[in-house]
Design a protein around this motif. Structure first.
Motif, short mmCIF file in Angstrom:
data_model
loop_
_atom_site.label_atom_id
_atom_site.label_comp_id
_atom_site.label_asym_id
_atom_site.label_seq_id
_atom_site.Cartn_x
_atom_site.Cartn_y
_atom_site.Cartn_z
N ARG A 27 0.83 -1.20 0.00
CA ARG A 27 0.00 0.00 0.00
C ARG A 27 0.87 1.26 0.00
O ARG A 27 0.57 2.24 -0.69
CB ARG A 27 -0.92 -0.01 1.21
CG ARG A 27 -1.93 1.09 1.27
CD ARG A 27 -2.92 0.91 2.40
NE ARG A 27 -2.26 0.92 3.70
CZ ARG A 27 -2.20 -0.12 4.55
NH1 ARG A 27 -2.74 -1.28 4.21
NH2 ARG A 27 -1.62 -0.03 5.71
N ASN A 28 1.95 1.23 0.77
CA ASN A 28 2.83 2.39 0.84
C ASN A 28 3.65 2.60 -0.43
O ASN A 28 4.19 3.68 -0.64
CB ASN A 28 3.75 2.28 2.05
CG ASN A 28 3.02 2.50 3.35
OD1 ASN A 28 1.98 3.17 3.38
ND2 ASN A 28 3.53 1.93 4.43
N LEU A 29 3.76 1.56 -1.26
CA LEU A 29 4.48 1.69 -2.52
C LEU A 29 3.60 2.20 -3.66
O LEU A 29 4.09 2.49 -4.73
CB LEU A 29 5.09 0.33 -2.92
CG LEU A 29 6.23 -0.17 -2.04
CD1 LEU A 29 6.59 -1.59 -2.42
CD2 LEU A 29 7.42 0.74 -2.11
N LEU A 30 2.29 2.29 -3.43
CA LEU A 30 1.39 2.82 -4.44
C LEU A 30 1.59 4.32 -4.62
O LEU A 30 2.13 4.99 -3.75
CB LEU A 30 -0.07 2.57 -4.04
CG LEU A 30 -0.60 1.15 -4.23
CD1 LEU A 30 -1.96 1.04 -3.59
CD2 LEU A 30 -0.66 0.80 -5.69
N GLY A 31 1.12 4.82 -5.73
CA GLY A 31 1.15 6.27 -5.94
C GLY A 31 2.53 6.77 -6.32
O GLY A 31 3.44 6.01 -6.63
N SER A 32 2.68 8.06 -6.30
CA SER A 32 3.95 8.67 -6.69
C SER A 32 4.46 9.57 -5.58
O SER A 32 3.74 9.92 -4.65
CB SER A 32 3.76 9.49 -7.97
OG SER A 32 2.79 10.47 -7.79
N THR A 33 5.72 9.93 -5.70
CA THR A 33 6.36 10.80 -4.73
C THR A 33 7.31 11.72 -5.49
O THR A 33 7.46 11.60 -6.71
CB THR A 33 7.11 9.98 -3.67
OG1 THR A 33 7.61 10.85 -2.67
CG2 THR A 33 8.27 9.20 -4.26
N LEU A 34 7.94 12.64 -4.81
CA LEU A 34 8.86 13.57 -5.44
C LEU A 34 10.28 13.02 -5.42
O LEU A 34 10.65 12.27 -4.51
CB LEU A 34 8.82 14.92 -4.73
CG LEU A 34 7.50 15.66 -4.76
CD1 LEU A 34 7.58 16.92 -3.92
CD2 LEU A 34 7.10 15.99 -6.18
N VAL A 35 11.05 13.40 -6.42
CA VAL A 35 12.46 13.02 -6.46
C VAL A 35 13.18 13.77 -5.34
O VAL A 35 12.94 14.96 -5.13
CB VAL A 35 13.06 13.38 -7.84
CG1 VAL A 35 14.56 13.19 -7.86
CG2 VAL A 35 12.41 12.54 -8.92
N ASP A 36 14.05 13.08 -4.63
CA ASP A 36 14.82 13.68 -3.55
C ASP A 36 15.69 14.81 -4.08
O ASP A 36 16.20 14.73 -5.20
CB ASP A 36 15.69 12.60 -2.90
CG ASP A 36 16.29 13.08 -1.60
OD1 ASP A 36 17.53 13.25 -1.56
OD2 ASP A 36 15.54 13.31 -0.64
N ARG A 37 15.86 15.85 -3.29
CA ARG A 37 16.59 17.03 -3.80
C ARG A 37 18.04 16.72 -4.12
O ARG A 37 18.67 17.42 -4.92
CB ARG A 37 16.48 18.19 -2.82
CG ARG A 37 17.31 18.11 -1.60
CD ARG A 37 17.10 19.29 -0.67
NE ARG A 37 17.60 18.96 0.64
CZ ARG A 37 18.88 19.11 0.99
NH1 ARG A 37 19.75 19.59 0.14
NH2 ARG A 37 19.27 18.75 2.19
N ASP A 38 18.62 15.65 -3.53
CA ASP A 38 19.99 15.26 -3.86
C ASP A 38 20.10 14.70 -5.27
O ASP A 38 21.18 14.71 -5.85
CB ASP A 38 20.50 14.22 -2.87
CG ASP A 38 20.61 14.78 -1.45
OD1 ASP A 38 20.80 16.00 -1.32
OD2 ASP A 38 20.51 13.99 -0.50
N ASN A 39 18.99 14.20 -5.82
CA ASN A 39 19.00 13.57 -7.14
C ASN A 39 18.38 14.42 -8.23
O ASN A 39 18.37 14.01 -9.39
CB ASN A 39 18.25 12.23 -7.08
CG ASN A 39 18.89 11.27 -6.12
OD1 ASN A 39 20.10 11.22 -5.98
ND2 ASN A 39 18.08 10.51 -5.41
N VAL A 40 17.88 15.60 -7.89
CA VAL A 40 17.18 16.42 -8.88
C VAL A 40 18.10 16.83 -10.02
O VAL A 40 17.73 16.74 -11.19
CB VAL A 40 16.56 17.67 -8.21
CG1 VAL A 40 16.10 18.67 -9.24
CG2 VAL A 40 15.39 17.26 -7.35
#
Length: 65
Positions: free
Chosen positions: A42-55
């Motif tokens: 369930r926690n792996l569903l959906g999307s999230t933002l790219v970490d600022r270290d990898n932008v």
């Protein structure tokens, strides 16, 4: 000077929000799901933002300097 090509794999994996941040999907949710708990899946569903270290790295792949 030749054109700089966008990385084809990156353009399929990343999208931009309205404010210019980069969205991504979670990994580890495509197969071998039987041994993962419901909460983990369930926690792996959906999307999230790219970490600022990898932008910067992602923007280079998308040719957005």
């Amino acid at each position: 000077m030749p054109k700089v090509k966008t990385n084809s794999g990156a353009k399929k994996r990343f999208r931009f929000t309205g404010s210019g941040k980069i969205k991504r999907h979670h990994a580890f949710h495509s197969h071998i799901l039987t041994k993962k708990t419901k909460k983990q899946k369930r926690n792996l569903l959906g999307s999230t933002l790219v970490d600022r270290d990898n932008v910067k790295q992602v923007r280079d792949l998308l040719c957005l300097r």
